[in-house]
Design a protein around this motif. Structure first.
Motif, short mmCIF file in Angstrom:
data_model
loop_
_atom_site.label_atom_id
_atom_site.label_comp_id
_atom_site.label_asym_id
_atom_site.label_seq_id
_atom_site.Cartn_x
_atom_site.Cartn_y
_atom_site.Cartn_z
N TRP A 62 8.40 44.94 26.36
CA TRP A 62 8.84 45.11 27.75
C TRP A 62 8.52 46.48 28.33
O TRP A 62 8.96 46.79 29.44
CB TRP A 62 10.34 44.82 27.86
N ARG A 63 7.78 47.30 27.64
CA ARG A 63 7.44 48.60 28.23
C ARG A 63 6.73 48.38 29.57
O ARG A 63 5.76 47.64 29.66
CB ARG A 63 6.53 49.40 27.30
N GLY A 64 7.21 49.02 30.62
CA GLY A 64 6.63 48.87 31.95
C GLY A 64 7.18 47.72 32.74
O GLY A 64 6.77 47.49 33.88
N GLY A 70 8.97 41.10 41.05
CA GLY A 70 8.40 39.76 40.98
C GLY A 70 7.37 39.61 39.87
O GLY A 70 7.07 40.57 39.13
N ASP A 71 6.80 38.41 39.80
CA ASP A 71 5.81 38.14 38.76
C ASP A 71 4.49 38.85 39.00
O ASP A 71 3.62 38.86 38.12
CB ASP A 71 5.55 36.63 38.66
N ASP A 72 4.32 39.44 40.19
CA ASP A 72 3.09 40.18 40.48
C ASP A 72 3.25 41.67 40.20
O ASP A 72 2.38 42.46 40.59
CB ASP A 72 2.67 39.96 41.93
N GLN A 73 4.30 42.07 39.50
CA GLN A 73 4.50 43.48 39.17
C GLN A 73 3.37 43.97 38.28
O GLN A 73 2.68 43.17 37.63
CB GLN A 73 5.85 43.68 38.48
N PRO A 74 3.15 45.28 38.23
CA PRO A 74 1.97 45.81 37.53
C PRO A 74 1.81 45.32 36.09
O PRO A 74 0.69 45.08 35.65
CB PRO A 74 2.19 47.32 37.59
N LEU A 75 2.91 45.18 35.34
CA LEU A 75 2.79 44.77 33.94
C LEU A 75 2.15 43.39 33.81
O LEU A 75 1.44 43.12 32.85
CB LEU A 75 4.17 44.76 33.27
N LEU A 76 2.39 42.52 34.78
CA LEU A 76 1.94 41.13 34.68
C LEU A 76 0.75 40.82 35.57
O LEU A 76 0.13 39.76 35.43
CB LEU A 76 3.09 40.18 35.06
N ALA A 77 0.41 41.72 36.47
CA ALA A 77 -0.51 41.39 37.55
C ALA A 77 -1.92 41.04 37.10
O ALA A 77 -2.64 40.33 37.80
CB ALA A 77 -0.57 42.56 38.54
N SER A 78 -2.34 41.51 35.93
CA SER A 78 -3.72 41.25 35.50
C SER A 78 -3.92 39.84 34.98
O SER A 78 -5.05 39.38 34.85
CB SER A 78 -4.14 42.25 34.42
N ARG A 79 -2.83 39.14 34.65
CA ARG A 79 -2.95 37.79 34.13
C ARG A 79 -3.00 36.79 35.27
O ARG A 79 -2.48 37.03 36.36
CB ARG A 79 -1.77 37.46 33.21
N VAL A 131 -8.13 41.00 24.70
CA VAL A 131 -8.68 42.34 24.88
C VAL A 131 -9.83 42.36 25.88
O VAL A 131 -10.34 43.44 26.22
CB VAL A 131 -9.15 42.95 23.54
N ASP A 132 -10.22 41.20 26.38
CA ASP A 132 -11.15 41.17 27.50
C ASP A 132 -10.46 41.65 28.79
O ASP A 132 -11.13 42.00 29.75
CB ASP A 132 -11.72 39.76 27.70
N ASP A 133 -9.14 41.66 28.78
CA ASP A 133 -8.34 42.15 29.90
C ASP A 133 -7.58 43.39 29.43
O ASP A 133 -6.54 43.29 28.79
CB ASP A 133 -7.36 41.05 30.35
N GLU A 134 -8.12 44.56 29.73
CA GLU A 134 -7.53 45.79 29.20
C GLU A 134 -6.15 46.09 29.77
O GLU A 134 -5.40 46.87 29.20
CB GLU A 134 -8.47 46.98 29.44
N ARG A 135 -5.79 45.46 30.86
CA ARG A 135 -4.48 45.70 31.47
C ARG A 135 -3.44 44.67 31.05
O ARG A 135 -2.30 44.74 31.50
CB ARG A 135 -4.63 45.68 33.00
N ALA A 136 -3.80 43.74 30.19
CA ALA A 136 -2.85 42.69 29.80
C ALA A 136 -1.58 43.29 29.21
O ALA A 136 -1.62 44.30 28.50
CB ALA A 136 -3.49 41.74 28.80
N TYR A 137 -0.47 42.65 29.49
CA TYR A 137 0.85 43.20 29.14
C TYR A 137 1.07 43.37 27.65
O TYR A 137 1.92 44.16 27.23
CB TYR A 137 1.94 42.29 29.71
N ILE A 138 0.33 42.65 26.80
CA ILE A 138 0.58 42.72 25.37
C ILE A 138 -0.10 43.92 24.70
O ILE A 138 0.15 44.19 23.53
CB ILE A 138 0.15 41.43 24.64
N HIS A 139 -0.93 44.66 25.43
CA HIS A 139 -1.65 45.77 24.82
C HIS A 139 -0.80 47.04 24.81
O HIS A 139 -0.08 47.35 25.76
CB HIS A 139 -2.95 46.06 25.57
#
Length: 300
Positions: A62-64, A70-79, A131-139
Protein backbone atom coordinates in the motif's frame (compact mmCIF):
# COMPACT_ATOMS: atom_id res chain seq x y z
CA UNK A 1 7.12 -35.61 3.81
CA UNK A 2 3.79 -37.26 3.12
CA UNK A 3 0.88 -35.14 2.07
CA UNK A 4 0.24 -31.89 0.26
CA UNK A 5 2.23 -28.70 0.80
CA UNK A 6 -0.12 -25.91 -0.29
CA UNK A 7 1.29 -22.56 -1.39
CA UNK A 8 -0.95 -19.55 -0.71
CA UNK A 9 -0.47 -16.63 -3.10
CA UNK A 10 0.58 -13.21 -1.82
CA UNK A 11 -2.57 -11.45 -3.07
CA UNK A 12 -5.32 -14.09 -3.23
CA UNK A 13 -6.64 -13.83 0.32
CA UNK A 14 -6.67 -10.04 0.37
CA UNK A 15 -8.28 -9.65 -3.03
CA UNK A 16 -11.01 -12.21 -2.41
CA UNK A 17 -11.94 -10.52 0.90
CA UNK A 18 -12.25 -7.05 -0.63
CA UNK A 19 -15.07 -5.07 0.94
CA UNK A 20 -15.25 -7.26 4.05
CA UNK A 21 -14.34 -5.98 7.51
CA UNK A 22 -12.12 -8.69 8.91
CA UNK A 23 -11.23 -9.43 12.50
CA UNK A 24 -8.58 -11.74 13.91
CA UNK A 25 -10.90 -14.75 14.16
CA UNK A 26 -12.12 -14.37 10.58
CA UNK A 27 -8.53 -14.21 9.37
CA UNK A 28 -7.52 -17.24 11.44
CA UNK A 29 -10.50 -19.28 10.25
CA UNK A 30 -9.09 -19.34 6.71
CA UNK A 31 -6.66 -22.03 7.92
CA UNK A 32 -9.47 -24.24 9.22
CA UNK A 33 -10.55 -25.41 5.76
CA UNK A 34 -7.30 -27.38 5.50
CA UNK A 35 -7.43 -29.04 8.92
CA UNK A 36 -8.02 -32.77 8.74
CA UNK A 37 -7.19 -32.91 5.02
CA UNK A 38 -4.10 -34.13 3.20
CA UNK A 39 -2.53 -30.67 3.59
CA UNK A 40 0.42 -31.08 5.93
CA UNK A 41 2.21 -27.78 5.26
CA UNK A 42 0.85 -24.34 4.42
CA UNK A 43 3.38 -22.18 2.58
CA UNK A 44 2.34 -18.57 3.02
CA UNK A 45 3.72 -16.16 0.43
CA UNK A 46 4.09 -12.62 1.85
CA UNK A 47 5.67 -10.79 -1.08
CA UNK A 48 6.14 -9.93 -4.70
CA UNK A 49 8.42 -6.89 -5.15
CA UNK A 50 6.45 -5.44 -2.25
CA UNK A 51 5.31 -7.02 0.99
CA UNK A 52 1.69 -7.80 1.85
CA UNK A 53 2.35 -6.87 5.49
CA UNK A 54 3.59 -3.68 7.17
CA UNK A 55 7.23 -4.38 6.43
CA UNK A 56 9.94 -1.95 7.43
CA UNK A 57 12.51 -3.72 5.23
CA UNK A 58 10.55 -3.52 1.97
CA UNK A 59 7.75 -1.34 0.65
CA UNK A 60 4.35 -2.61 1.78
CA UNK A 61 1.89 -3.14 -1.05
CA UNK A 62 0.00 0.00 0.00
CA UNK A 63 2.92 2.42 -0.20
CA UNK A 64 1.57 5.50 -2.01
CA UNK A 65 -2.05 4.44 -1.54
CA UNK A 66 -4.71 6.99 -0.61
CA UNK A 67 -7.81 5.22 0.76
CA UNK A 68 -9.84 8.40 0.27
CA UNK A 69 -8.92 8.85 -3.41
CA UNK A 70 -10.45 7.25 -6.48
CA UNK A 71 -9.27 4.37 -8.61
CA UNK A 72 -7.41 6.82 -10.86
CA UNK A 73 -5.03 7.85 -8.06
CA UNK A 74 -1.33 7.83 -8.97
CA UNK A 75 -0.61 4.39 -7.45
CA UNK A 76 -3.21 2.73 -9.69
CA UNK A 77 -3.35 5.04 -12.68
CA UNK A 78 -0.90 3.15 -14.90
CA UNK A 79 -3.04 0.01 -14.97
CA UNK A 80 -6.00 -0.41 -17.34
CA UNK A 81 -9.26 0.86 -15.79
CA UNK A 82 -10.74 -2.63 -15.66
CA UNK A 83 -7.85 -3.82 -13.46
CA UNK A 84 -7.84 -1.01 -10.93
CA UNK A 85 -10.74 -2.14 -8.74
CA UNK A 86 -9.25 -5.62 -8.37
CA UNK A 87 -5.85 -4.20 -7.53
CA UNK A 88 -7.41 -1.89 -4.99
CA UNK A 89 -9.14 -4.84 -3.33
CA UNK A 90 -5.76 -6.37 -2.50
CA UNK A 91 -4.17 -3.09 -1.47
CA UNK A 92 -7.03 -1.77 0.63
CA UNK A 93 -7.68 -5.05 2.45
CA UNK A 94 -4.00 -5.44 3.35
CA UNK A 95 -3.84 -1.77 4.41
CA UNK A 96 -6.99 -2.03 6.53
CA UNK A 97 -5.74 -5.15 8.31
CA UNK A 98 -2.49 -3.37 9.15
CA UNK A 99 -4.43 -0.33 10.35
CA UNK A 100 -6.44 -2.63 12.62
CA UNK A 101 -3.28 -4.17 14.05
CA UNK A 102 -3.90 -7.61 12.53
CA UNK A 103 -0.77 -9.34 11.23
CA UNK A 104 -2.22 -11.91 8.86
CA UNK A 105 0.87 -14.10 8.70
CA UNK A 106 1.34 -14.23 12.47
CA UNK A 107 -2.34 -15.13 12.87
CA UNK A 108 -2.13 -17.87 10.26
CA UNK A 109 1.07 -19.34 11.71
CA UNK A 110 -0.52 -19.57 15.16
CA UNK A 111 -3.69 -21.15 13.77
CA UNK A 112 -1.70 -23.66 11.72
CA UNK A 113 -0.06 -24.92 14.87
CA UNK A 114 -3.42 -25.18 16.62
CA UNK A 115 -4.81 -27.25 13.75
CA UNK A 116 -1.82 -29.56 13.30
CA UNK A 117 -0.51 -27.99 10.09
CA UNK A 118 3.13 -26.98 9.67
CA UNK A 119 3.42 -23.23 8.85
CA UNK A 120 6.02 -22.11 6.32
CA UNK A 121 6.75 -18.87 4.50
CA UNK A 122 7.48 -18.91 0.78
CA UNK A 123 9.44 -15.93 -0.51
CA UNK A 124 9.42 -14.96 -4.17
CA UNK A 125 13.04 -14.21 -4.94
CA UNK A 126 12.67 -12.21 -8.17
CA UNK A 127 9.04 -11.43 -8.97
CA UNK A 128 8.70 -9.38 -12.15
CA UNK A 129 4.99 -9.21 -12.87
CA UNK A 130 4.15 -6.26 -15.15
CA UNK A 131 7.68 -4.90 -15.49
CA UNK A 132 6.64 -3.65 -18.92
CA UNK A 133 4.79 -1.01 -16.87
CA UNK A 134 7.39 0.69 -14.68
CA UNK A 135 4.73 2.60 -12.76
CA UNK A 136 2.67 -0.46 -11.81
CA UNK A 137 1.64 -0.48 -8.16
CA UNK A 138 3.38 -3.78 -7.35
CA UNK A 139 6.89 -2.48 -8.09
CA UNK A 140 9.20 -1.37 -5.30
CA UNK A 141 10.83 2.03 -5.31
CA UNK A 142 14.15 0.22 -5.05
CA UNK A 143 13.51 -1.49 -8.40
CA UNK A 144 12.13 1.65 -10.03
CA UNK A 145 15.00 3.89 -9.03
CA UNK A 146 17.86 1.43 -9.62
CA UNK A 147 17.66 0.21 -13.22
CA UNK A 148 21.41 -0.44 -12.99
CA UNK A 149 20.62 -3.44 -10.77
CA UNK A 150 18.65 -5.24 -13.46
CA UNK A 151 19.83 -8.27 -15.43
CA UNK A 152 19.84 -6.49 -18.77
CA UNK A 153 19.83 -2.72 -18.18
CA UNK A 154 20.58 -1.88 -21.80
CA UNK A 155 17.44 -3.31 -23.44
CA UNK A 156 13.90 -4.49 -22.87
CA UNK A 157 12.80 -7.42 -25.01
CA UNK A 158 11.10 -9.59 -22.38
CA UNK A 159 10.08 -9.35 -18.72
CA UNK A 160 13.13 -11.27 -17.51
CA UNK A 161 15.43 -8.54 -18.83
CA UNK A 162 14.16 -6.39 -15.97
CA UNK A 163 14.64 -8.96 -13.21
CA UNK A 164 17.11 -8.15 -10.47
CA UNK A 165 20.71 -9.24 -11.09
CA UNK A 166 21.82 -11.34 -8.11
CA UNK A 167 25.38 -10.89 -9.30
CA UNK A 168 25.26 -7.51 -7.58
CA UNK A 169 25.73 -7.45 -3.82
CA UNK A 170 23.07 -4.77 -3.31
CA UNK A 171 20.46 -7.09 -4.78
CA UNK A 172 21.44 -9.97 -2.52
CA UNK A 173 21.44 -7.71 0.54
CA UNK A 174 18.05 -6.26 -0.40
CA UNK A 175 16.53 -9.74 -0.32
CA UNK A 176 18.37 -10.76 2.83
CA UNK A 177 16.85 -7.75 4.59
CA UNK A 178 13.35 -9.13 4.08
CA UNK A 179 14.45 -12.61 5.19
CA UNK A 180 15.97 -11.17 8.36
CA UNK A 181 12.82 -9.19 9.08
CA UNK A 182 10.54 -12.16 8.57
CA UNK A 183 12.74 -14.41 10.67
CA UNK A 184 12.68 -11.97 13.57
CA UNK A 185 8.96 -11.32 13.21
CA UNK A 186 7.48 -14.76 12.48
CA UNK A 187 7.93 -18.15 14.17
CA UNK A 188 7.62 -20.42 11.13
CA UNK A 189 8.66 -24.05 10.68
CA UNK A 190 10.30 -23.51 7.32
CA UNK A 191 11.21 -20.99 4.64
CA UNK A 192 10.98 -21.74 0.93
CA UNK A 193 13.13 -19.66 -1.43
CA UNK A 194 11.04 -19.54 -4.59
CA UNK A 195 13.61 -19.07 -7.35
CA UNK A 196 10.97 -19.77 -10.00
CA UNK A 197 9.36 -16.35 -9.76
CA UNK A 198 10.74 -15.85 -12.40
CA UNK A 199 13.81 -18.04 -12.78
CA UNK A 200 16.40 -15.70 -14.35
CA UNK A 201 18.71 -14.12 -11.78
CA UNK A 202 21.97 -13.18 -13.52
CA UNK A 203 23.22 -11.32 -16.55
CA UNK A 204 23.05 -13.43 -19.70
CA UNK A 205 26.15 -15.60 -19.89
CA UNK A 206 27.02 -15.18 -16.20
CA UNK A 207 24.68 -17.78 -14.73
CA UNK A 208 27.27 -20.45 -13.94
CA UNK A 209 29.58 -18.07 -12.09
CA UNK A 210 26.49 -16.64 -10.42
CA UNK A 211 25.71 -20.09 -9.12
CA UNK A 212 28.54 -19.73 -6.60
CA UNK A 213 26.93 -16.54 -5.32
CA UNK A 214 23.53 -18.22 -4.93
CA UNK A 215 25.18 -21.07 -3.05
CA UNK A 216 26.75 -18.59 -0.63
CA UNK A 217 23.43 -16.75 -0.39
CA UNK A 218 21.70 -20.02 0.51
CA UNK A 219 24.40 -20.73 3.09
CA UNK A 220 23.76 -17.34 4.71
CA UNK A 221 20.04 -18.03 4.88
CA UNK A 222 20.81 -21.42 6.44
CA UNK A 223 22.93 -19.69 9.10
CA UNK A 224 20.11 -17.28 9.87
CA UNK A 225 17.56 -20.07 10.19
CA UNK A 226 19.85 -22.08 12.46
CA UNK A 227 20.20 -19.08 14.74
CA UNK A 228 16.45 -18.59 15.01
CA UNK A 229 15.94 -22.32 15.53
CA UNK A 230 18.35 -22.30 18.47
CA UNK A 231 16.48 -19.38 20.04
CA UNK A 232 13.03 -20.89 19.50
CA UNK A 233 13.79 -24.46 20.41
CA UNK A 234 12.55 -26.14 17.23
CA UNK A 235 14.05 -26.90 13.81
CA UNK A 236 13.48 -24.44 10.98
CA UNK A 237 13.78 -26.06 7.60
CA UNK A 238 14.96 -24.45 4.39
CA UNK A 239 13.44 -25.28 1.02
CA UNK A 240 14.14 -24.13 -2.51
CA UNK A 241 11.99 -24.10 -5.64
CA UNK A 242 14.01 -24.61 -8.84
CA UNK A 243 13.50 -25.71 -12.47
CA UNK A 244 12.31 -29.23 -13.13
CA UNK A 245 15.56 -30.43 -14.72
CA UNK A 246 18.85 -30.53 -12.81
CA UNK A 247 21.06 -29.24 -15.61
CA UNK A 248 18.63 -26.42 -16.42
CA UNK A 249 18.67 -25.38 -12.77
CA UNK A 250 22.47 -25.49 -12.59
CA UNK A 251 22.94 -23.54 -15.80
CA UNK A 252 20.60 -20.83 -14.51
CA UNK A 253 22.68 -20.48 -11.34
CA UNK A 254 20.52 -22.66 -9.08
CA UNK A 255 22.88 -25.50 -8.17
CA UNK A 256 20.37 -27.33 -6.00
CA UNK A 257 22.40 -30.55 -5.93
CA UNK A 258 25.33 -28.64 -4.44
CA UNK A 259 23.02 -27.04 -1.87
CA UNK A 260 21.79 -30.49 -0.88
CA UNK A 261 25.29 -31.99 -0.67
CA UNK A 262 26.45 -29.14 1.54
CA UNK A 263 23.50 -29.64 3.88
CA UNK A 264 22.08 -26.20 3.17
CA UNK A 265 18.54 -27.23 2.28
CA UNK A 266 16.05 -29.68 3.77
CA UNK A 267 13.67 -29.99 0.89
CA UNK A 268 13.68 -29.28 -2.80
CA UNK A 269 10.68 -28.43 -4.96
CA UNK A 270 11.26 -29.09 -8.66
CA UNK A 271 8.76 -27.47 -10.97
CA UNK A 272 8.20 -26.05 -14.44
CA UNK A 273 7.58 -22.33 -14.82
CA UNK A 274 4.39 -21.39 -13.00
CA UNK A 275 2.42 -20.66 -16.17
CA UNK A 276 3.09 -24.13 -17.63
CA UNK A 277 2.60 -27.80 -16.86
CA UNK A 278 5.10 -30.66 -17.11
CA UNK A 279 3.82 -34.20 -16.72
CA UNK A 280 7.15 -36.05 -17.05
CA UNK A 281 9.67 -34.37 -14.78
CA UNK A 282 12.86 -36.43 -14.28
CA UNK A 283 12.14 -37.34 -10.66
CA UNK A 284 14.27 -40.51 -10.83
CA UNK A 285 17.29 -38.46 -11.90
CA UNK A 286 16.75 -36.00 -9.07
CA UNK A 287 16.47 -38.87 -6.59
CA UNK A 288 19.76 -40.31 -7.77
CA UNK A 289 21.51 -36.94 -7.53
CA UNK A 290 20.12 -36.30 -4.04
CA UNK A 291 20.81 -39.79 -2.73
CA UNK A 292 22.40 -39.71 0.71
CA UNK A 293 21.72 -36.02 1.33
CA UNK A 294 18.53 -36.51 3.37
CA UNK A 295 16.77 -33.82 1.33
CA UNK A 296 13.05 -34.31 0.78
CA UNK A 297 12.18 -34.09 -2.90
CA UNK A 298 8.87 -32.47 -3.81
CA UNK A 299 7.25 -31.90 -7.20
CA UNK A 300 5.28 -28.76 -7.89
Amino acid sequence: MAGIALNEDNSHYFGTRAGQRLDTEKVASWVDQYAGTQVTELLLCPNCMRASFDSSAWDPIWRGYDPAAGDDQPLLASRPPEERARARGWIHTAWQLAQDGIDVYAVWIARCRQRGISPWLSMRMNDIHWVDDERAYIHSEFWRTRPDLRRVPYRFSTWTDRAFDYGQSEVREHHLRLIREMGERYDFDGLELDWMRFGFHFRPGHELEGGELLTEFTAEVRRLLDGWAARRGHPIRLGARVPSRPETARRLGMDAVEWAKRGLIDWLVVTPFWASTETDMPIELWKALLDGTGVTLCAG
